[in-house]
Design a protein around this motif. Structure first.
Motif, PDB file in Angstrom:
ATOM      1  N   LEU A  42      24.907  36.044 -22.348  1.00  0.00           N
ATOM      2  CA  LEU A  42      24.736  36.806 -21.115  1.00  0.00           C
ATOM      3  C   LEU A  42      23.562  36.271 -20.304  1.00  0.00           C
ATOM      4  O   LEU A  42      22.627  35.689 -20.864  1.00  0.00           O
ATOM      5  N   PRO A  43      23.583  36.468 -18.996  1.00  0.00           N
ATOM      6  CA  PRO A  43      22.485  35.998 -18.141  1.00  0.00           C
ATOM      7  C   PRO A  43      21.285  36.941 -18.195  1.00  0.00           C
ATOM      8  O   PRO A  43      20.907  37.576 -17.204  1.00  0.00           O
ATOM      9  N   THR A  44      20.679  37.039 -19.375  1.00  0.00           N
ATOM     10  CA  THR A  44      19.555  37.943 -19.583  1.00  0.00           C
ATOM     11  C   THR A  44      18.433  37.210 -20.297  1.00  0.00           C
ATOM     12  O   THR A  44      18.625  36.131 -20.875  1.00  0.00           O
ATOM     13  N   ASN A  45      17.263  37.833 -20.304  1.00  0.00           N
ATOM     14  CA  ASN A  45      16.109  37.250 -20.992  1.00  0.00           C
ATOM     15  C   ASN A  45      16.294  37.208 -22.499  1.00  0.00           C
ATOM     16  O   ASN A  45      15.601  36.447 -23.187  1.00  0.00           O
ATOM     17  N   ASP A  46      17.205  38.009 -23.020  1.00  0.00           N
ATOM     18  CA  ASP A  46      17.463  37.956 -24.465  1.00  0.00           C
ATOM     19  C   ASP A  46      18.018  36.599 -24.868  1.00  0.00           C
ATOM     20  O   ASP A  46      17.758  36.114 -25.971  1.00  0.00           O
ATOM     21  N   PHE A  47      18.791  35.980 -23.975  1.00  0.00           N
ATOM     22  CA  PHE A  47      19.407  34.695 -24.271  1.00  0.00           C
ATOM     23  C   PHE A  47      18.619  33.528 -23.669  1.00  0.00           C
ATOM     24  O   PHE A  47      18.664  32.422 -24.195  1.00  0.00           O
ATOM     25  N   PHE A  48      17.917  33.793 -22.584  1.00  0.00           N
ATOM     26  CA  PHE A  48      17.155  32.742 -21.912  1.00  0.00           C
ATOM     27  C   PHE A  48      15.749  33.269 -21.609  1.00  0.00           C
ATOM     28  O   PHE A  48      15.414  33.559 -20.456  1.00  0.00           O
ATOM     29  N   PRO A  49      14.910  33.404 -22.645  1.00  0.00           N
ATOM     30  CA  PRO A  49      13.621  34.078 -22.461  1.00  0.00           C
ATOM     31  C   PRO A  49      12.521  33.230 -21.851  1.00  0.00           C
ATOM     32  O   PRO A  49      11.536  33.768 -21.335  1.00  0.00           O
ATOM     33  N   LYS A  50      12.647  31.927 -21.897  1.00  0.00           N
ATOM     34  CA  LYS A  50      11.531  31.062 -21.522  1.00  0.00           C
ATOM     35  C   LYS A  50      11.488  30.802 -20.021  1.00  0.00           C
ATOM     36  O   LYS A  50      12.523  30.735 -19.361  1.00  0.00           O
ATOM     37  N   GLN A  51      10.291  30.628 -19.480  1.00  0.00           N
ATOM     38  CA  GLN A  51      10.095  30.193 -18.108  1.00  0.00           C
ATOM     39  C   GLN A  51       9.487  28.794 -18.116  1.00  0.00           C
ATOM     40  O   GLN A  51       8.607  28.505 -18.923  1.00  0.00           O
ATOM     41  N   VAL A  52       9.959  27.948 -17.221  1.00  0.00           N
ATOM     42  CA  VAL A  52       9.461  26.578 -17.152  1.00  0.00           C
ATOM     43  C   VAL A  52       9.011  26.285 -15.723  1.00  0.00           C
ATOM     44  O   VAL A  52       9.336  27.017 -14.789  1.00  0.00           O
ATOM     45  N   ASP A  53       8.288  25.176 -15.559  1.00  0.00           N
ATOM     46  CA  ASP A  53       7.628  24.939 -14.282  1.00  0.00           C
ATOM     47  C   ASP A  53       8.099  23.695 -13.544  1.00  0.00           C
ATOM     48  O   ASP A  53       7.438  23.222 -12.631  1.00  0.00           O
ATOM     49  N   SER A  54       9.251  23.159 -13.918  1.00  0.00           N
ATOM     50  CA  SER A  54       9.792  22.022 -13.174  1.00  0.00           C
ATOM     51  C   SER A  54      11.305  22.018 -13.283  1.00  0.00           C
ATOM     52  O   SER A  54      11.879  22.624 -14.189  1.00  0.00           O
ATOM     53  N   GLN A  55      11.954  21.339 -12.328  1.00  0.00           N
ATOM     54  CA  GLN A  55      13.414  21.285 -12.328  1.00  0.00           C
ATOM     55  C   GLN A  55      13.948  20.635 -13.594  1.00  0.00           C
ATOM     56  O   GLN A  55      14.877  21.152 -14.235  1.00  0.00           O
ATOM     57  N   HIS A  56      13.373  19.502 -13.956  1.00  0.00           N
ATOM     58  CA  HIS A  56      13.897  18.789 -15.124  1.00  0.00           C
ATOM     59  C   HIS A  56      13.651  19.581 -16.402  1.00  0.00           C
ATOM     60  O   HIS A  56      14.517  19.638 -17.290  1.00  0.00           O
ATOM     61  N   ALA A  57      12.481  20.196 -16.506  1.00  0.00           N
ATOM     62  CA  ALA A  57      12.201  21.014 -17.688  1.00  0.00           C
ATOM     63  C   ALA A  57      13.170  22.186 -17.776  1.00  0.00           C
ATOM     64  O   ALA A  57      13.619  22.556 -18.867  1.00  0.00           O
ATOM     65  N   MET A  58      13.525  22.762 -16.622  1.00  0.00           N
ATOM     66  CA  MET A  58      14.503  23.850 -16.613  1.00  0.00           C
ATOM     67  C   MET A  58      15.858  23.352 -17.093  1.00  0.00           C
ATOM     68  O   MET A  58      16.536  24.000 -17.904  1.00  0.00           O
ATOM     69  N   ALA A  59      16.292  22.194 -16.593  1.00  0.00           N
ATOM     70  CA  ALA A  59      17.578  21.644 -17.005  1.00  0.00           C
ATOM     71  C   ALA A  59      17.600  21.366 -18.500  1.00  0.00           C
ATOM     72  O   ALA A  59      18.582  21.683 -19.191  1.00  0.00           O
TER      73      ALA A  59
END
Length: 258
Positions: A42-59
């Motif tokens: 699901l599109p929630t913090n439970d499945f994607f909890p981390k925050q990143v600071d660049s486009q490539h790091a996000m990908a």
């Protein structure tokens, strides 16, 4: 005419193909994992909890989560920015998508002149639309799974991309695959960015039917699914569930998934 008046119920021929494709996926892409360890992502913090600071790091982070939930994170992946990506058939590495999981060690076969890694890329504009990014990367991972299997999907190789999208739903990413299958252009051309939208291989109704079938086999209540979908899709989801209930192959698939 109006998009939100469309029905999710697909034609009987399309329903037959989607059911056949899910059955094929269950028989060839690790039924035990599907039964025991495939969540509805699901599109929630439970499945994607981390925050990143660049486009490539996000990908890289999003793709890492995709292959983690898909049970193929031990495969030799590499995420590259689009300017470093050169489309080419990936090497066959002896990977076995019929058995997925964290404990599986890939058997890499040497390929002369090719690196023993699987390359994926991303659309930078999708970073601002995480559901499109997740769905795109799930589809990319599913294409690699299908390629490594060297299996012909139902309907033949001309349906490779469509079958891979069903496989992405089978891996648990159906909510985001469905939510990103259609992008309403709206009335403001300046606000519309086609590069940020996912290029779906199935129609929105077909994605929704595949999602409903996944949830039926996983015994996930419709209300739990609906609250994570675009609101105009709620009636369509109900129609898809009803159509699945009447399909002659549904009892067989339920028995296979039990």
């Amino acid at each position: 005419m109006w998009h939100w008046f469309s029905r999710a119920a697909v034609s009987s021929e399309t329903a037959d193909w989607l059911v056949e494709c899910v059955s094929w996926a269950m028989q060839n892409f690790d039924l035990e994992r599907f039964r025991q360890n495939t969540p509805l992502v699901l599109p929630t913090n439970d499945f994607f909890p981390k925050q990143v600071d660049s486009q490539h790091a996000m990908a890289e982070y999003i793709f890492g989560r995709v292959v983690h939930f898909g049970g193929i994170e031990s495969w030799p992946w590499r995420v590259v920015p689009p300017e470093q990506f050169y489309p080419a058939p990936p090497p066959l590495l002896g990977l076995n998508p019929a058995v997925r999981g964290e404990g599986e060690t890939p058997i890499l076969l040497p390929v002369v002149g090719q690196p023993a890694e699987l390359i994926v890329t991303y659309a930078p504009d999708q970073i601002a639309k995480p559901q499109d990014l997740v769905a795109s990367m799930a589809h990319a991972a599913a294409q690699h799974m299908l390629w490594q299997s060297q299996l012909a999907p139902p309907g033949g190789q001309e349906l490779f991309l469509q079958a891979a999208e069903v496989l992405a739903v089978f891996m648990g990413f159906g909510v985001m695959v469905t939510n990103s299958a259609y992008a309403f252009r709206g009335s403001c051309a300046k606000c519309y960015n086609p590069r940020a939208n996912r290029q779906a291989s199935l129609s929105e109704s077909e994605c929704l039917y595949a999602l409903a079938l996944f949830c039926d086999l996983q015994r996930i209540p419709r209300r739990k699914v609906a609250k994570h979908l675009k609101s105009y899709l709620h009636p369509a989801l109900k129609s898809a569930y009803k159509q699945i209930e009447k399909h002659p192959s549904t009892p067989y698939l339920r028995e296979l998934a039990a």
